[in-house]
Design a protein around this motif. Sequence first.
Motif, mmCIF file in Angstrom:
data_model
loop_
_atom_site.group_PDB
_atom_site.id
_atom_site.type_symbol
_atom_site.label_atom_id
_atom_site.label_comp_id
_atom_site.label_asym_id
_atom_site.label_seq_id
_atom_site.Cartn_x
_atom_site.Cartn_y
_atom_site.Cartn_z
ATOM 1 N N ALA A 129 8.660 -1.481 2.797
ATOM 2 C CA ALA A 129 8.191 -0.392 2.006
ATOM 3 C C ALA A 129 9.202 -0.555 0.585
ATOM 4 C CB ALA A 129 9.109 0.482 2.451
ATOM 5 N N ALA A 130 10.202 -0.992 0.642
ATOM 6 C CA ALA A 130 10.912 -0.847 -0.816
ATOM 7 C C ALA A 130 10.047 -2.343 -2.078
ATOM 8 C CB ALA A 130 11.940 -1.900 -0.897
ATOM 9 N N VAL A 131 9.174 -3.185 -1.570
ATOM 10 C CA VAL A 131 8.097 -4.160 -2.307
ATOM 11 C C VAL A 131 7.066 -3.075 -2.749
ATOM 12 C CG1 VAL A 131 6.654 -5.820 -1.585
ATOM 13 C CG2 VAL A 131 8.583 -5.657 -0.764
ATOM 14 N N ILE A 132 6.442 -2.171 -1.655
ATOM 15 C CA ILE A 132 5.226 -1.745 -2.162
ATOM 16 C C ILE A 132 5.718 -0.672 -2.709
ATOM 17 C CG2 ILE A 132 3.561 0.266 -1.004
ATOM 18 C CD1 ILE A 132 3.564 -2.315 0.595
ATOM 19 N N THR A 133 6.413 -0.147 -3.563
ATOM 20 C CA THR A 133 7.170 0.959 -4.416
ATOM 21 C C THR A 133 7.550 0.160 -6.071
ATOM 22 O OG1 THR A 133 9.417 0.435 -4.011
ATOM 23 C CG2 THR A 133 8.217 2.023 -3.251
ATOM 24 N N LYS A 134 6.936 -1.150 -5.562
ATOM 25 C CA LYS A 134 7.403 -1.952 -7.138
ATOM 26 C C LYS A 134 6.125 -2.038 -8.692
ATOM 27 C CE LYS A 134 10.928 -5.015 -4.917
ATOM 28 N NZ LYS A 134 11.560 -4.784 -6.168
ATOM 29 N N LEU A 157 4.641 -4.346 -9.307
ATOM 30 C CA LEU A 157 3.014 -5.020 -8.969
ATOM 31 C C LEU A 157 1.879 -5.149 -8.669
ATOM 32 C CD1 LEU A 157 5.816 -6.998 -6.281
ATOM 33 C CD2 LEU A 157 5.966 -6.966 -8.735
ATOM 34 N N SER A 158 1.099 -6.172 -8.808
ATOM 35 C CA SER A 158 -0.212 -6.089 -8.706
ATOM 36 C C SER A 158 0.372 -6.734 -7.316
ATOM 37 C CB SER A 158 -1.081 -8.189 -9.080
ATOM 38 O OG SER A 158 -0.227 -8.795 -7.953
ATOM 39 N N GLY A 159 -1.457 -6.359 -5.767
ATOM 40 C CA GLY A 159 -1.886 -6.401 -5.243
ATOM 41 C C GLY A 159 -1.256 -7.389 -4.647
ATOM 42 N N LEU A 160 -1.886 -8.695 -4.870
ATOM 43 C CA LEU A 160 -1.767 -10.467 -4.699
ATOM 44 C C LEU A 160 -0.125 -10.212 -4.630
ATOM 45 C CD1 LEU A 160 -2.671 -13.023 -3.478
ATOM 46 C CD2 LEU A 160 -2.999 -13.531 -5.742
ATOM 47 N N GLU A 161 0.881 -10.104 -5.323
ATOM 48 C CA GLU A 161 2.225 -10.199 -5.797
ATOM 49 C C GLU A 161 2.614 -9.751 -4.468
ATOM 50 O OE1 GLU A 161 2.754 -10.946 -10.391
ATOM 51 O OE2 GLU A 161 1.883 -8.613 -9.154
ATOM 52 N N MET A 162 2.508 -8.166 -4.629
ATOM 53 C CA MET A 162 3.090 -7.680 -3.179
ATOM 54 C C MET A 162 2.908 -8.383 -2.180
ATOM 55 S SD MET A 162 2.100 -3.528 -3.758
ATOM 56 C CE MET A 162 2.382 -2.567 -5.067
ATOM 57 N N THR A 165 0.750 -0.999 8.525
ATOM 58 C CA THR A 165 0.531 -0.454 7.461
ATOM 59 C C THR A 165 0.465 -0.579 6.170
ATOM 60 O OG1 THR A 165 0.204 1.730 8.678
ATOM 61 C CG2 THR A 165 0.145 2.638 6.283
ATOM 62 N N LEU A 166 1.702 -1.096 5.696
ATOM 63 C CA LEU A 166 2.436 -1.442 5.164
ATOM 64 C C LEU A 166 1.350 -2.750 3.831
ATOM 65 C CD1 LEU A 166 6.052 -1.069 5.461
ATOM 66 C CD2 LEU A 166 4.073 0.373 3.709
ATOM 67 N N ILE A 167 1.660 -3.842 5.208
ATOM 68 C CA ILE A 167 0.596 -4.680 5.185
ATOM 69 C C ILE A 167 -1.031 -3.879 4.508
ATOM 70 C CG2 ILE A 167 -0.218 -6.596 5.442
ATOM 71 C CD1 ILE A 167 1.806 -7.652 7.682
ATOM 72 N N VAL A 168 -1.339 -3.610 4.861
ATOM 73 C CA VAL A 168 -2.672 -2.748 4.589
ATOM 74 C C VAL A 168 -2.911 -2.037 3.252
ATOM 75 C CG1 VAL A 168 -5.025 -2.143 5.536
ATOM 76 C CG2 VAL A 168 -3.815 -3.220 7.025
ATOM 77 N N ARG A 169 -1.662 -1.896 2.782
ATOM 78 C CA ARG A 169 -1.695 -0.875 1.617
ATOM 79 C C ARG A 169 -1.590 -1.774 0.650
ATOM 80 N NH1 ARG A 169 -3.656 2.295 -1.580
ATOM 81 N NH2 ARG A 169 -2.597 3.625 -3.052
ATOM 82 N N ALA A 170 -1.049 -3.092 0.525
ATOM 83 C CA ALA A 170 -0.673 -4.215 -0.441
ATOM 84 C C ALA A 170 -2.434 -4.716 -0.542
ATOM 85 C CB ALA A 170 0.621 -5.410 -0.341
ATOM 86 N N LEU A 171 -2.761 -5.230 0.642
ATOM 87 C CA LEU A 171 -3.866 -5.529 0.327
ATOM 88 C C LEU A 171 -5.225 -4.723 -0.214
ATOM 89 C CD1 LEU A 171 -4.478 -6.975 3.605
ATOM 90 C CD2 LEU A 171 -3.918 -8.318 2.118
ATOM 91 N N GLN A 172 -5.517 -3.081 -0.002
ATOM 92 C CA GLN A 172 -5.683 -1.838 -0.831
ATOM 93 C C GLN A 172 -5.383 -1.998 -1.917
ATOM 94 O OE1 GLN A 172 -4.932 0.977 2.137
ATOM 95 N NE2 GLN A 172 -7.236 0.683 3.262
ATOM 96 N N ILE A 173 -4.417 -2.093 -2.328
ATOM 97 C CA ILE A 173 -3.916 -1.556 -3.597
ATOM 98 C C ILE A 173 -4.573 -3.639 -4.862
ATOM 99 C CG2 ILE A 173 -1.921 -2.261 -5.045
ATOM 100 C CD1 ILE A 173 -0.780 -0.193 -3.557
ATOM 101 N N GLY A 174 -4.472 -4.628 -4.111
ATOM 102 C CA GLY A 174 -4.986 -5.766 -4.980
ATOM 103 C C GLY A 174 -6.302 -5.611 -4.764
ATOM 104 N N MET A 175 -6.995 -4.987 -3.972
ATOM 105 C CA MET A 175 -8.209 -5.057 -4.312
ATOM 106 C C MET A 175 -9.013 -3.872 -5.440
ATOM 107 S SD MET A 175 -9.489 -5.101 -0.539
ATOM 108 C CE MET A 175 -9.170 -6.820 0.914
ATOM 109 N N GLN A 176 -8.280 -3.099 -4.814
ATOM 110 C CA GLN A 176 -8.650 -1.855 -6.473
ATOM 111 C C GLN A 176 -8.000 -2.892 -7.637
ATOM 112 O OE1 GLN A 176 -6.152 1.645 -5.193
ATOM 113 N NE2 GLN A 176 -7.485 2.208 -3.290
#
Length: 217
Positions: A77-82, A84-89, A141-152
């Motif tokens: 969860a701490a990673v998602i708050t950084k 970063l780009s979605g791919l970097e996440m 959910t955290l993994i999917v959120r990072a992927l969604q951020i990257g797609m956005q």
Amino acid sequence: MEKISRKEKERIRRRDHILDTAEVLIKEIGFDSTTMDQIAEQAEVGKGTLYLHFKSKTDIYLAICERGSRLLNEKMAAVITKDLSGLEMVRMLGTTYLEFIQENPQYFYAFSYYEGLMADETINSSDIVDMCEQNAKDGMTLIVRALQIGMQDGSIDNSYDPHQLGIMIWGASKGIINIAFLKEQGHHYKMLNEVDVSLKTMVHSFIQLIGKGISGK
């Protein structure tokens, strides 16, 4: 916020102490070799007290699984708050998972043990299993959120379904780590004898491979 009574605080403290003791024993001599008597003795509690908190060794191991998955989710969860780009996440989530497993291999074994019990309807009806399942959902959910951020943000190819992709990444990463652990313990397919395999190199290579495969650029 509801105030916890002194009695409840003591109950939680004693339960955590038993789990701490069980973790150390299982890490040292393995789950199969660890007995409830040993846990009670090392924790300096009576067997009645031990069974008051945990009905069986399986319950203890499931509680260790719940603790491990909760701690892992906190780090993820701490990673998602950084910023970063979605791919970097996604890459950092992989590195976070690797480091957590390297530092706490007992949790990986507890995760695998839990998954092996999922066909048992009796086990599936317990509160601790419900918590493990919720932790697994939260982690996904955290993994999917990072992927969604990257797609956005364009760093991840948006032609994928983020939920399906998340499950594939999760499943593949578990398989890679399991192979590396088997190799390190001397229990592996003979075809691995000629391959230089370690947990660190395999997971880092896997993270690079996934990153290139899902990149949107």
